[in-house]
Design a protein around this motif. Sequence first.
Motif, short mmCIF file in Angstrom:
data_model
loop_
_atom_site.label_atom_id
_atom_site.label_comp_id
_atom_site.label_asym_id
_atom_site.label_seq_id
_atom_site.Cartn_x
_atom_site.Cartn_y
_atom_site.Cartn_z
N LEU A 19 23.51 -40.16 -0.66
CA LEU A 19 23.73 -38.83 -0.09
C LEU A 19 22.83 -38.64 1.13
CD1 LEU A 19 24.94 -35.95 -0.13
CD2 LEU A 19 23.05 -35.30 -1.64
N GLN A 20 23.45 -38.30 2.25
CA GLN A 20 22.69 -38.01 3.45
C GLN A 20 23.16 -36.68 4.01
OE1 GLN A 20 22.81 -41.06 6.44
NE2 GLN A 20 21.62 -39.88 7.93
N VAL A 21 22.23 -35.76 4.17
CA VAL A 21 22.55 -34.43 4.66
C VAL A 21 21.53 -34.05 5.73
CG1 VAL A 21 22.87 -31.99 4.06
CG2 VAL A 21 23.40 -33.76 2.37
N GLY A 22 22.03 -33.53 6.84
CA GLY A 22 21.11 -33.03 7.84
C GLY A 22 21.33 -33.62 9.21
N LYS A 23 20.27 -33.79 9.95
CA LYS A 23 20.33 -34.27 11.32
C LYS A 23 20.89 -35.68 11.38
CE LYS A 23 17.56 -34.14 15.51
NZ LYS A 23 16.23 -33.87 16.08
N TRP A 24 21.85 -35.88 12.28
CA TRP A 24 22.59 -37.14 12.27
C TRP A 24 22.26 -38.05 13.45
CZ3 TRP A 24 24.61 -37.79 7.77
CH2 TRP A 24 25.37 -38.94 7.54
N ASP A 25 21.65 -37.53 14.47
CA ASP A 25 21.42 -38.33 15.66
C ASP A 25 20.01 -38.09 16.15
OD1 ASP A 25 21.57 -39.43 18.41
OD2 ASP A 25 23.72 -39.54 17.99
N GLU A 26 19.36 -39.15 16.57
CA GLU A 26 17.99 -39.03 17.06
C GLU A 26 17.93 -38.40 18.45
OE1 GLU A 26 15.32 -39.57 15.31
OE2 GLU A 26 16.55 -40.16 13.59
N ASP A 27 19.08 -38.30 19.11
CA ASP A 27 19.11 -37.71 20.44
C ASP A 27 18.81 -36.22 20.34
OD1 ASP A 27 19.70 -36.71 22.96
OD2 ASP A 27 21.30 -38.17 23.30
N GLU A 28 17.70 -35.79 20.88
CA GLU A 28 17.28 -34.40 20.76
C GLU A 28 18.22 -33.43 21.47
OE1 GLU A 28 14.94 -33.24 18.88
OE2 GLU A 28 14.31 -35.22 18.21
N GLU A 29 19.04 -33.94 22.41
CA GLU A 29 19.94 -33.06 23.14
C GLU A 29 21.25 -32.80 22.41
OE1 GLU A 29 20.53 -34.68 26.99
OE2 GLU A 29 18.43 -34.44 27.61
N LYS A 30 21.53 -33.59 21.36
CA LYS A 30 22.82 -33.45 20.66
C LYS A 30 22.69 -32.57 19.42
CE LYS A 30 24.67 -37.82 22.35
NZ LYS A 30 25.14 -39.18 22.02
N HIS A 31 21.72 -32.82 18.61
CA HIS A 31 21.48 -32.01 17.41
C HIS A 31 22.70 -31.92 16.51
CE1 HIS A 31 17.54 -30.78 18.78
NE2 HIS A 31 18.04 -30.42 19.94
N GLU A 32 23.36 -33.03 16.26
CA GLU A 32 24.48 -33.00 15.31
C GLU A 32 23.95 -33.08 13.88
OE1 GLU A 32 28.63 -35.26 14.06
OE2 GLU A 32 27.29 -36.19 15.51
N TYR A 33 24.51 -32.22 13.03
CA TYR A 33 24.16 -32.24 11.62
C TYR A 33 25.40 -32.56 10.81
CZ TYR A 33 19.56 -30.31 12.61
OH TYR A 33 18.28 -30.14 13.06
N GLY A 34 25.27 -33.40 9.80
CA GLY A 34 26.44 -33.82 9.05
C GLY A 34 26.12 -34.15 7.61
N ALA A 90 32.80 -38.11 4.38
CA ALA A 90 32.03 -38.05 5.62
C ALA A 90 32.40 -36.78 6.39
CB ALA A 90 32.31 -39.27 6.49
N LEU A 91 31.40 -36.15 6.95
CA LEU A 91 31.59 -35.00 7.83
C LEU A 91 30.59 -35.13 8.97
CD1 LEU A 91 33.11 -32.35 8.32
CD2 LEU A 91 31.35 -31.18 7.02
N PHE A 92 30.89 -36.04 9.87
CA PHE A 92 30.04 -36.26 11.04
C PHE A 92 30.82 -37.08 12.05
CE2 PHE A 92 29.29 -39.95 8.39
CZ PHE A 92 29.28 -41.01 9.28
N ASN A 93 30.39 -37.02 13.32
CA ASN A 93 31.01 -37.81 14.37
C ASN A 93 30.15 -39.01 14.75
OD1 ASN A 93 33.25 -36.08 14.63
ND2 ASN A 93 32.08 -34.69 15.92
N GLY A 94 28.85 -38.84 14.61
CA GLY A 94 27.94 -39.92 14.95
C GLY A 94 27.44 -39.86 16.37
N SER A 95 28.18 -39.16 17.23
CA SER A 95 27.76 -39.05 18.63
C SER A 95 28.12 -37.68 19.20
CB SER A 95 28.44 -40.14 19.47
OG SER A 95 29.85 -40.00 19.40
N GLY A 96 28.29 -36.71 18.32
CA GLY A 96 28.68 -35.39 18.76
C GLY A 96 27.49 -34.48 19.03
N SER A 97 27.80 -33.23 19.32
CA SER A 97 26.76 -32.24 19.57
C SER A 97 26.84 -31.16 18.50
CB SER A 97 26.95 -31.61 20.95
OG SER A 97 28.14 -30.84 20.98
N ALA A 98 25.97 -30.19 18.59
CA ALA A 98 25.95 -29.13 17.60
C ALA A 98 27.19 -28.26 17.67
CB ALA A 98 24.70 -28.26 17.80
#
Length: 235
Positions: A51-66, A79-87
Amino acid sequence: MPQLPEDIIDRLTQMERRIQALSTAVNTRPAMNEVTDGALNVKLPNGTSVLQVGKWDEDEEKHEYGVALRRQTGELALALFNGSGSATTRQVLRLYDSYLHEIFSDDITAGGLARPWLAMLPPQDVTPVRWPQTTSTAWTTIARSYNPIWQPRMRLQMETRVVGTGATGEVKVVVDSATQFGATVAAGSVFDVTDTLVSDMTTRFGTTAKIEIQARVVGTGTVFAQPMLMYGTQS
């Protein structure tokens, strides 16, 4: 002067101070049901993440959570994430079977289902003389369709007729020119079968199956058959 042993009052006083210290530490401990500025990752003893919940990308400008949910054997289940999306990017919700086939996803553009693609049977002719038919005494394919395989079983309902003095007939369904689907029925009865469509979903998932209606007449006459209902179903 020799040191005197502590009496019971001294010991009780020390215990009280220790209990107070423990109580203070517990009450000031950070809440364990909150995750701030990070991610929650639940792992098995062998290190497999389930189980992984929360911030999905280390890029501080994207802030995707999944969210990602895996089986204990490691395969992705949800899965509920894009991997390279934004907030503000819409995320696709995906469900996977135990073989990592994507069995469900939503359409983030228009709404509704993206997958599976559900085949729809078009409106059928209700006049038997215009139905698929044969006068042959040998098994003859009178109707054929091709369908994507999303589920291991199928329900097929069709109406059949036979015309001719003293004539009888039979109707059956064959999958991929090799496997009979359900039992052979006498012409004039309703074929309504729910049975295995393919025996190996692992290799056939998402591929195309050929569905054929075959018929033959005994005597001199005509056998008719018309599908009225067809859909996939679970095992």
